[in-house]
Write a protein that holds these residues in place. Sequence first.
Motif, PDB file in Angstrom:
ATOM      1  N   LYS A 170      46.502 -31.399  -8.657  1.00  0.00           N
ATOM      2  CA  LYS A 170      47.016 -30.047  -8.868  1.00  0.00           C
ATOM      3  C   LYS A 170      46.016 -29.014  -8.372  1.00  0.00           C
ATOM      4  CE  LYS A 170      49.994 -31.141 -12.835  1.00  0.00           C
ATOM      5  NZ  LYS A 170      51.261 -30.648 -12.266  1.00  0.00           N
ATOM      6  N   LEU A 171      46.551 -27.893  -7.886  1.00  0.00           N
ATOM      7  CA  LEU A 171      45.740 -26.787  -7.389  1.00  0.00           C
ATOM      8  C   LEU A 171      46.054 -25.549  -8.214  1.00  0.00           C
ATOM      9  CD1 LEU A 171      43.696 -26.181  -5.079  1.00  0.00           C
ATOM     10  CD2 LEU A 171      45.630 -25.283  -3.774  1.00  0.00           C
ATOM     11  N   TRP A 172      45.012 -24.913  -8.785  1.00  0.00           N
ATOM     12  CA  TRP A 172      45.171 -23.784  -9.697  1.00  0.00           C
ATOM     13  C   TRP A 172      44.514 -22.546  -9.103  1.00  0.00           C
ATOM     14  CZ3 TRP A 172      47.803 -25.364 -14.140  1.00  0.00           C
ATOM     15  CH2 TRP A 172      47.810 -26.730 -14.389  1.00  0.00           C
ATOM     16  N   ASP A 173      45.148 -21.399  -9.301  1.00  0.00           N
ATOM     17  CA  ASP A 173      44.593 -20.124  -8.867  1.00  0.00           C
ATOM     18  C   ASP A 173      43.911 -19.462 -10.061  1.00  0.00           C
ATOM     19  OD1 ASP A 173      44.482 -17.186  -8.283  1.00  0.00           O
ATOM     20  OD2 ASP A 173      45.344 -17.854  -6.396  1.00  0.00           O
ATOM     21  N   LEU A 174      42.599 -19.223  -9.956  1.00  0.00           N
ATOM     22  CA  LEU A 174      41.858 -18.663 -11.081  1.00  0.00           C
ATOM     23  C   LEU A 174      42.271 -17.236 -11.388  1.00  0.00           C
ATOM     24  CD1 LEU A 174      40.044 -21.178 -10.476  1.00  0.00           C
ATOM     25  CD2 LEU A 174      38.107 -19.782 -11.136  1.00  0.00           C
ATOM     26  N   THR A 175      42.542 -16.441 -10.341  1.00  0.00           N
ATOM     27  CA  THR A 175      42.864 -15.029 -10.561  1.00  0.00           C
ATOM     28  C   THR A 175      44.166 -14.867 -11.334  1.00  0.00           C
ATOM     29  OG1 THR A 175      41.775 -14.520  -8.473  1.00  0.00           O
ATOM     30  CG2 THR A 175      43.166 -12.811  -9.425  1.00  0.00           C
ATOM     31  N   ALA A 176      45.186 -15.613 -10.926  1.00  0.00           N
ATOM     32  CA  ALA A 176      46.499 -15.477 -11.571  1.00  0.00           C
ATOM     33  C   ALA A 176      46.633 -16.361 -12.796  1.00  0.00           C
ATOM     34  CB  ALA A 176      47.596 -15.813 -10.570  1.00  0.00           C
ATOM     35  N   GLY A 177      45.763 -17.341 -12.941  1.00  0.00           N
ATOM     36  CA  GLY A 177      45.856 -18.226 -14.093  1.00  0.00           C
ATOM     37  C   GLY A 177      47.084 -19.102 -14.057  1.00  0.00           C
ATOM     38  N   LYS A 178      47.473 -19.584 -12.879  1.00  0.00           N
ATOM     39  CA  LYS A 178      48.671 -20.409 -12.776  1.00  0.00           C
ATOM     40  C   LYS A 178      48.477 -21.457 -11.691  1.00  0.00           C
ATOM     41  CE  LYS A 178      52.249 -18.469 -10.813  1.00  0.00           C
ATOM     42  NZ  LYS A 178      53.309 -17.495 -10.503  1.00  0.00           N
ATOM     43  N   MET A 179      49.365 -22.442 -11.720  1.00  0.00           N
ATOM     44  CA  MET A 179      49.289 -23.518 -10.741  1.00  0.00           C
ATOM     45  C   MET A 179      49.913 -23.063  -9.427  1.00  0.00           C
ATOM     46  SD  MET A 179      50.771 -27.421 -11.000  1.00  0.00           S
ATOM     47  CE  MET A 179      52.476 -26.907 -10.745  1.00  0.00           C
ATOM     48  N   LEU A 180      49.206 -23.328  -8.312  1.00  0.00           N
ATOM     49  CA  LEU A 180      49.747 -23.033  -6.992  1.00  0.00           C
ATOM     50  C   LEU A 180      50.704 -24.126  -6.541  1.00  0.00           C
ATOM     51  CD1 LEU A 180      46.651 -21.712  -4.993  1.00  0.00           C
ATOM     52  CD2 LEU A 180      48.693 -20.435  -5.612  1.00  0.00           C
ATOM     53  N   THR A 181      50.274 -25.366  -6.655  1.00  0.00           N
ATOM     54  CA  THR A 181      51.114 -26.491  -6.237  1.00  0.00           C
ATOM     55  C   THR A 181      50.551 -27.770  -6.818  1.00  0.00           C
ATOM     56  OG1 THR A 181      52.103 -27.594  -4.312  1.00  0.00           O
ATOM     57  CG2 THR A 181      49.804 -26.989  -4.143  1.00  0.00           C
ATOM     58  N   ASP A 182      51.339 -28.814  -6.785  1.00  0.00           N
ATOM     59  CA  ASP A 182      50.832 -30.143  -7.106  1.00  0.00           C
ATOM     60  C   ASP A 182      51.155 -31.065  -5.936  1.00  0.00           C
ATOM     61  OD1 ASP A 182      53.527 -30.323  -7.453  1.00  0.00           O
ATOM     62  OD2 ASP A 182      53.469 -31.055  -9.501  1.00  0.00           O
ATOM     63  N   PHE A 183      50.193 -31.906  -5.616  1.00  0.00           N
ATOM     64  CA  PHE A 183      50.308 -32.817  -4.484  1.00  0.00           C
ATOM     65  C   PHE A 183      50.744 -34.180  -5.011  1.00  0.00           C
ATOM     66  CE2 PHE A 183      47.037 -29.688  -3.352  1.00  0.00           C
ATOM     67  CZ  PHE A 183      47.551 -29.205  -2.158  1.00  0.00           C
ATOM     68  N   ARG A 184      51.897 -34.635  -4.552  1.00  0.00           N
ATOM     69  CA  ARG A 184      52.452 -35.916  -4.992  1.00  0.00           C
ATOM     70  C   ARG A 184      52.402 -36.889  -3.825  1.00  0.00           C
ATOM     71  NH1 ARG A 184      55.649 -35.181  -9.729  1.00  0.00           N
ATOM     72  NH2 ARG A 184      55.693 -32.979 -10.359  1.00  0.00           N
ATOM     73  N   GLY A 185      51.920 -38.063  -4.067  1.00  0.00           N
ATOM     74  CA  GLY A 185      51.802 -39.061  -3.014  1.00  0.00           C
ATOM     75  C   GLY A 185      51.054 -40.295  -3.469  1.00  0.00           C
ATOM     76  N   HIS A 186      50.150 -40.116  -4.402  1.00  0.00           N
ATOM     77  CA  HIS A 186      49.437 -41.268  -4.951  1.00  0.00           C
ATOM     78  C   HIS A 186      50.358 -42.044  -5.895  1.00  0.00           C
ATOM     79  CE1 HIS A 186      45.479 -40.600  -3.295  1.00  0.00           C
ATOM     80  NE2 HIS A 186      45.514 -39.329  -3.656  1.00  0.00           N
ATOM     81  N   THR A 187      50.227 -43.340  -5.884  1.00  0.00           N
ATOM     82  CA  THR A 187      51.058 -44.196  -6.738  1.00  0.00           C
ATOM     83  C   THR A 187      50.333 -44.648  -7.998  1.00  0.00           C
ATOM     84  OG1 THR A 187      50.359 -46.147  -5.477  1.00  0.00           O
ATOM     85  CG2 THR A 187      52.372 -45.028  -4.758  1.00  0.00           C
ATOM     86  N   SER A 188      49.113 -44.181  -8.191  1.00  0.00           N
ATOM     87  CA  SER A 188      48.366 -44.489  -9.408  1.00  0.00           C
ATOM     88  C   SER A 188      47.489 -43.291  -9.738  1.00  0.00           C
ATOM     89  CB  SER A 188      47.527 -45.755  -9.209  1.00  0.00           C
ATOM     90  OG  SER A 188      46.924 -46.161 -10.424  1.00  0.00           O
ATOM     91  N   SER A 189      46.676 -43.423 -10.761  1.00  0.00           N
ATOM     92  CA  SER A 189      45.868 -42.291 -11.222  1.00  0.00           C
ATOM     93  C   SER A 189      44.934 -41.802 -10.124  1.00  0.00           C
ATOM     94  CB  SER A 189      45.063 -42.684 -12.457  1.00  0.00           C
ATOM     95  OG  SER A 189      44.149 -43.710 -12.143  1.00  0.00           O
ATOM     96  N   VAL A 190      44.754 -40.479 -10.037  1.00  0.00           N
ATOM     97  CA  VAL A 190      43.818 -39.877  -9.095  1.00  0.00           C
ATOM     98  C   VAL A 190      42.455 -39.834  -9.781  1.00  0.00           C
ATOM     99  CG1 VAL A 190      43.355 -37.921  -7.584  1.00  0.00           C
ATOM    100  CG2 VAL A 190      45.712 -38.499  -8.171  1.00  0.00           C
ATOM    101  N   THR A 191      41.461 -40.472  -9.171  1.00  0.00           N
ATOM    102  CA  THR A 191      40.159 -40.635  -9.819  1.00  0.00           C
ATOM    103  C   THR A 191      39.146 -39.564  -9.420  1.00  0.00           C
ATOM    104  OG1 THR A 191      39.540 -42.174  -8.062  1.00  0.00           O
ATOM    105  CG2 THR A 191      40.452 -43.117 -10.084  1.00  0.00           C
ATOM    106  N   THR A 192      39.270 -39.025  -8.194  1.00  0.00           N
ATOM    107  CA  THR A 192      38.254 -38.090  -7.717  1.00  0.00           C
ATOM    108  C   THR A 192      38.857 -37.146  -6.694  1.00  0.00           C
ATOM    109  OG1 THR A 192      36.094 -37.949  -6.606  1.00  0.00           O
ATOM    110  CG2 THR A 192      37.511 -39.780  -5.984  1.00  0.00           C
ATOM    111  N   VAL A 193      38.287 -35.952  -6.578  1.00  0.00           N
ATOM    112  CA  VAL A 193      38.792 -34.934  -5.653  1.00  0.00           C
ATOM    113  C   VAL A 193      37.601 -34.191  -5.066  1.00  0.00           C
ATOM    114  CG1 VAL A 193      39.051 -33.242  -7.518  1.00  0.00           C
ATOM    115  CG2 VAL A 193      40.360 -32.968  -5.410  1.00  0.00           C
ATOM    116  N   GLU A 194      37.743 -33.727  -3.827  1.00  0.00           N
ATOM    117  CA  GLU A 194      36.646 -33.028  -3.166  1.00  0.00           C
ATOM    118  C   GLU A 194      37.210 -32.046  -2.142  1.00  0.00           C
ATOM    119  OE1 GLU A 194      32.627 -32.311  -3.191  1.00  0.00           O
ATOM    120  OE2 GLU A 194      33.556 -34.004  -4.247  1.00  0.00           O
ATOM    121  N   PHE A 195      36.700 -30.796  -2.156  1.00  0.00           N
ATOM    122  CA  PHE A 195      37.057 -29.803  -1.151  1.00  0.00           C
ATOM    123  C   PHE A 195      36.196 -29.998   0.092  1.00  0.00           C
ATOM    124  CE2 PHE A 195      38.762 -27.508  -4.820  1.00  0.00           C
ATOM    125  CZ  PHE A 195      39.900 -26.909  -4.294  1.00  0.00           C
TER     126      PHE A 195
END
Length: 667
Positions: A170-195
């Motif tokens: 999931k991607l969140w916008d700090l200024t608005a305090g809401k979710m921008l979008t969620d990325f669906r494609g993984h078939t199991s738990s997402v363990t790590t994320v990196e920009f």
Amino acid sequence: MASSTKRAWMLQEFVAHSGNVNCLSIGHKSGRVMVTGGDDKKVNMWAIGKPNAIMSLSGHTSPVEAVRFGNAEEMVVAGSMSGALKIWDLEEAKIMRTLTGHKSSVRSLHFHPYGDYVASGSLDTNIKLWDIRRKGCIFTYKGHSGCVNDLKFSPDGKWIASAGEDGLLKLWDLTAGKMLTDFRGHTSSVTTVEFHPSDLLIASGSADRTVKFWDLESFQMVSSTDGDSTPVRAIAFHSDGQCLYSAATDQFKVYAWEPARCLDTLSIRWGRVAEIAQAQNQLIGAAFSDTNVSTFVIDAQRIQPASGPPLPPVQMVSPPVTARSGRRSFVERPPTQSTRQISQPKEEPDDSSPTDDPGDDLLSAARIEDPANYQEVFAPRSRLEHSPSREVKPFPAPLEDERAPSPVSQPPRPATSAGQAPPSQKPVEVKKASSPKGRKTHSEDIPKPAPKAKVPPSPPSQSKAQSGLDVDDFLPKASVPSLLAGGQGEASDMSEAEALSMISKGHHSMMQVLNSRQEKLQVLRAMWTSGSTKTSIDSALGMRDQAVIVDLVNVMLQKDSLWSLDVSASVLPELMMLLDSKYESYVSTGLSAVKLILKNFAPVIKSNVTAPPLSGVDISREERYHKCKACYRCLMDIRSALEQRNSFKGNMAPKIREVFLLMSTLD
């Protein structure tokens, strides 16, 4: 042929806590400091390459399950099982804040790249943004349906990406305090994320063994890797963004993403690696198991793409922009619907009950365990100035014929009050490591023992001289009578068989056990390779040797097709015996096998038990009914046995919860 240097090697292994280690974090600014948290409710800080803790931070009232360095490595935040966060000032060696609000264990933490903010993800499925100065929760982001395994601020500090146990990124916008979008494609738990460090790109690693790359303008998947052999546990972009490093169990890979391809692969025996970080031309990896922590070094100059030809340029697909890849950068991020709203979320009242008393800051302590290392890492400087960059020297690479320290060969290390290993049990590589700022290494500070008087040995070979070891020191010496008979203090000539015979004296019982186990496994292997899989399984069960059964079950767990209803009915009674074993590895194998049986056959067992065969002749259905009934009885016995025993804790608890959840399908 001249020896060549290794591409990856173990740097050290040491006892980090008196209880199990639950988390660790490497300082990404220098790549030379590390912080760990454990069941002993302490947070310990280490200089990578040295065995003694620099500081020990105490004050949590429950096990520590998440830790993170500040961006300048001047602060550490730690989250506990109770949901409380504590922030320490490392330069002043004191507690700064205690933050409460989460209703369950804190599992992920990250500092804002610019402001005095920290974000936390929890088992309660929520993400909280905290103001360190005002000592309060600014906003709570709700949307995940499972634990938040990892979260990161974007390089411009305007977004948060969160990786969830629910398989969503999931991607969140700090200024608005809401979710921008969620990325669906993984078939199991997402363990790590990196920009990506500059481009509008994000990468996510998952338990489905893939790494996926996502475009942050179109919110579409850019590419996906083919999949590793084990779940992805940690990822990190190259400091210039030219490739992505991916770490899985005992494996390290380098990826490019347009198109997705593997540039290089290394096999590293680091087990369940927890984090990787880049320090100049080296990568530092860290893993933990039980009370131990081990660190590894990868020479980034000897892996692709640094060691090979440059990557081909990416074809431009959009108007000219500043990023090399043709993708827009974070500096010039186009405004989205959420970011056009300029209203800042107000600080919200936290309705959750406090988990730790904030007044316990008085009981929190930051004890300096190694003043010399502390002064070296935190040189006195003004709090108003940015931390000066410390000189970082690379860890020297051993030669290919040198053997890295093995965890098996090291004796058990008793933990001290701070959880550090005794100085006399340092790995070999630690003595070689150079400390920052050109100071002398830690090995030079250790008093060397007086040399022993010994008979001059024969000239050592080249390999002995390189490793610094004399093999003769490890061979059994001649007995006293033979020395007296020879009249000199030299070891008598001894054949290899005689040497092995002397070494094995006093270990006859263990040798008999191991020889018997080897003979049984050879018999089973002969049956297995001849195609009689079921016969070999029945023979192993008839041997009534739990060690042999565990070995066989571990092999069968690697391939689901080996399991059938008939095999499950035969193996389940033995699995119940394994769950009652005093050895944790036996219990773990038994739980894994029960989980596999429930996943594959629970619906079949339930449908057959609830609908017995009708009158008439249907031999196959009757046989299936009796097998399902036998499996059902064993599974119910296993459930009642697990419910009666409350001694399973630590590493076994998650597996037992999964077994209970799967058994609910039989009700």
